[in-house]
Design a protein around this motif. Structure first.
Motif, mmCIF file in Angstrom:
data_model
loop_
_atom_site.group_PDB
_atom_site.id
_atom_site.type_symbol
_atom_site.label_atom_id
_atom_site.label_comp_id
_atom_site.label_asym_id
_atom_site.label_seq_id
_atom_site.Cartn_x
_atom_site.Cartn_y
_atom_site.Cartn_z
ATOM 1 N N TRP A 120 -10.764 -2.286 11.500
ATOM 2 C CA TRP A 120 -11.155 -1.224 10.984
ATOM 3 C C TRP A 120 -10.798 0.151 11.855
ATOM 4 C CZ3 TRP A 120 -12.918 0.400 6.104
ATOM 5 C CH2 TRP A 120 -13.344 1.472 5.955
ATOM 6 N N TRP A 146 -16.780 -4.454 2.611
ATOM 7 C CA TRP A 146 -16.050 -5.548 2.244
ATOM 8 C C TRP A 146 -15.319 -6.108 3.801
ATOM 9 C CZ3 TRP A 146 -17.229 -7.981 -1.784
ATOM 10 C CH2 TRP A 146 -17.752 -7.337 -2.740
ATOM 11 N N LEU A 180 -15.078 0.547 0.882
ATOM 12 C CA LEU A 180 -14.238 -0.368 1.440
ATOM 13 C C LEU A 180 -14.896 -1.083 2.644
ATOM 14 C CD1 LEU A 180 -10.629 1.331 1.596
ATOM 15 C CD2 LEU A 180 -11.940 0.199 -0.416
ATOM 16 N N ARG A 181 -15.627 -0.282 3.600
ATOM 17 C CA ARG A 181 -16.287 -0.917 4.669
ATOM 18 C C ARG A 181 -17.100 -2.051 4.380
ATOM 19 N NH1 ARG A 181 -16.569 0.079 10.528
ATOM 20 N NH2 ARG A 181 -17.638 -1.828 11.213
ATOM 21 N N THR A 239 -14.103 5.689 1.969
ATOM 22 C CA THR A 239 -13.615 4.415 2.708
ATOM 23 C C THR A 239 -14.834 3.765 3.319
ATOM 24 O OG1 THR A 239 -12.970 5.448 4.746
ATOM 25 C CG2 THR A 239 -11.371 5.171 2.925
ATOM 26 N N ARG A 267 -6.773 0.174 -4.183
ATOM 27 C CA ARG A 267 -8.014 0.994 -4.536
ATOM 28 C C ARG A 267 -7.708 2.268 -3.593
ATOM 29 N NH1 ARG A 267 -13.544 -1.779 -5.084
ATOM 30 N NH2 ARG A 267 -14.012 0.160 -5.702
ATOM 31 N N ALA A 268 -7.324 2.103 -2.411
ATOM 32 C CA ALA A 268 -7.377 3.377 -1.477
ATOM 33 C C ALA A 268 -6.161 4.212 -2.202
ATOM 34 C CB ALA A 268 -7.011 2.911 -0.056
ATOM 35 N N HIS A 305 -8.544 -9.983 0.475
ATOM 36 C CA HIS A 305 -8.749 -8.695 0.126
ATOM 37 C C HIS A 305 -7.798 -7.665 0.377
ATOM 38 C CE1 HIS A 305 -13.370 -9.478 1.023
ATOM 39 N NE2 HIS A 305 -12.866 -10.080 -0.178
ATOM 40 N N LEU A 365 -7.969 -4.105 -1.861
ATOM 41 C CA LEU A 365 -8.536 -2.939 -1.088
ATOM 42 C C LEU A 365 -7.549 -1.715 -0.763
ATOM 43 C CD1 LEU A 365 -10.726 -4.571 1.457
ATOM 44 C CD2 LEU A 365 -11.177 -3.544 -0.710
ATOM 45 N N SER A 392 0.884 -1.187 -0.197
ATOM 46 C CA SER A 392 0.040 0.086 -0.061
ATOM 47 C C SER A 392 0.814 1.183 -0.072
ATOM 48 C CB SER A 392 -0.856 0.036 1.319
ATOM 49 O OG SER A 392 -1.996 -0.944 1.015
#
Length: 457
Positions: free
Chosen positions: A296, A363, A360-361, A356, A333-334, A326, A330, A12
């Motif tokens: 999260w 998933w 994203l949340r 987000t 994507r972020a 994932h 993810l 990331s």
């Protein structure tokens, strides 16, 4: 254009820094490990001690968003990834001949490769970026703050140096110290939603012999017993991993770290046995990973951002148990969203937090639900009981319509209730059940008695 400091040099962090740099932002990437993925992939993969990244040596299947983001943002990285040995696998390849094309089918592709290959391709691209400075072996130990309510982050401290920034991106991973720094500075506490995953992983890496058999035949990549799941991960440069998933409370878990026991156990599952029958060369010990959770971490609460000038990404934002693969998808994507909207996010991160939560949340929530079900089933050795749900999984390998729905869920295109909840899928599953009147849910792996007989007392 913004000055951006990125904390953390995992997938990331590397992806975020690269995409920001290519949009003209001035980026400084801080990574406390002095070593980076280079040209000797096997040396870096098997002999790099990375205690902060235990997942680095575990098998990966990079889902469609990894491929689509790289092809859109960094096509040279994608080409390099393939040149280094990564392979594409379309979900319809199972059928040999693909069904008539529908829009979106072209993206239902898994990248089969070890994580180190993606890291090496990203690192090589970053070395060519003049707008990105990479400071390896430099640990960020503090944030700097300016005036304002909420607090505003104005940069980072590494060693004796202060590095001003218009935006700081926390990509330091699931053990990120940033939330604690915010609390210590008097910021409102980040909102954390954490769920322990009582699931353990064991894997072993193999390489196909140059003069040996190479094709396991038309075999699924996963098998299951009531108490364990076995899978094979075909990867780059003739490597593949055999993987076991079981409850952290399973009393046989420790014995499975013995390579002989591990191989005897995985030979009882059709999916993994087919690959082990190719007589591959073992290339690693049995590698274990547990102590995982789904977490999260939001830097916004009901009153808005708890801080400005700072956002989180990757595992610092959303850390998921790797069962569904994932993480990298993810994270990239972020990274793409951050790079696209960096100036706006630097001024006010509210839009990023909203994105987000919306994108994203869901998933994350799906992973929590799936893990609770799997953990309970593995711990209790529960038999399969839902005939139609089991039929949905079996039918996908006979019917391209159902396989498409399965692939859309796997690749984060549509949630399960949308992909499977169509009249078309319902008709195809019903027709499959009518054609298989004797179908009943069943595992294809060993019984508990057979399993226990394989293991030392």
């Amino acid at each position: 254009m913004a000055r951006v400091a990125v904390i953390g040099g995992g997938i990331s962090g590397l992806g975020t820094a690269l995409m920001l740099g290519r949009r003209g932002h001035t980026v400084t990437l801080f990574e406390q490990d002095a070593r980076e993925a280079g040209d000797d992939l096997d040396r870096d993969f098997y002999h790099w001690d990375r205690p902060r990244s235990p997942q680095a040596v575990q098998p990966h299947s990079f889902l469609a968003p990894v491929r689509t983001v790289l092809r859109t943002e960094t096509p040279d990285v994608y080409a390099d990834l393939l040149a280094r040995g990564a392979r594409e696998y379309h979900d319809f390849d199972w059928f040999g001949e693909h069904p008539p094309h529908r829009a979106g089918d072209e993206d239902l592709v898994t990248l089969r490769t070890r994580r180190i290959v993606l890291e090496a391709a990203l690192a090589a691209a970053l070395r060519r970026e003049r707008t990105v400075e990479i400071l390896r072996g430099r640990r960020v130990h503090a944030l700097t703050f300016g005036e304002g309510r909420p607090h505003r982050v104005t940069g980072v401290r590494a060693g004796e140096e202060t590095h001003p920034a218009d935006l700081v991106v926390d990509a330091a991973g699931r053990r990120s110290p940033v939330p604690a720094w915010l609390v210590a500075a008097g910021c409102r506490r980040p909102v954390v939603d954490s769920h322990r995953a009582g699931i353990a992983y064991l894997c072993r890496w193999y390489r196909l012999r140059a003069d040996g058999p190479r094709d396991p035949g038309r075999v699924k990549t996963g098998s299951a017993a009531p108490f364990a799941i076995a899978g094979v991960f075909p990867s780059d440069n003739d490597t593949f991993a055999v993987n076991l998933v079981l409850s952290t409370g399973d009393p046989t878990r420790g014995a499975l770290t013995d390579p002989a026991v591990f191989e005897a156990a995985t030979r009882r599952f059709p999916a993994t046995a087919a690959w082990l029958d190719l007589d591959p060369e073992p290339h690693s010990a049995v590698l274990a990973m547990a102590g995982l959770d789904n977490r999260w971490t939001s830097l916004a609460d009901d009153d808005g951002p708890v801080v400005t000038g700072l956002v989180n990404a990757g595992d610092s934002l959303i850390h998921t148990n790797p069962t569904l693969g994932h993480g990298a998808a993810l994270g990239l994507r972020a990274a793409q969203y951050l790079a696209t909207h960096a100036d706006r996010i630097a001024a006010d991160p509210s839009g990023y937090h909203t994105w987000t939560e919306q994108v994203l949340r869901p998933w994350f929530d799906a992973q929590v639900t799936a893990d609770r079900s799997n953990e309970k089933r593995l711990a209790e050795s529960s038999p399969l009981s839902d005939r139609r749900a089991a039929a949905l999984g079996a039918c996908a390998f006979d019917d391209p319509v159902v396989m498409r729905a399965r692939a859309e869920v796997r690749h984060l295109v549509r949630p399960a209730h949308e992909a499977y909840g169509t009249d078309e899928v319902d008709r195809h599953v019903t027709a499959w059940l009518d054609a298989h009147p004797d179908f009943s849910p069943a595992h294809d792996g060993p019984t508990r008695d057979q399993w226990d007989a394989l293991l030392p007392a």
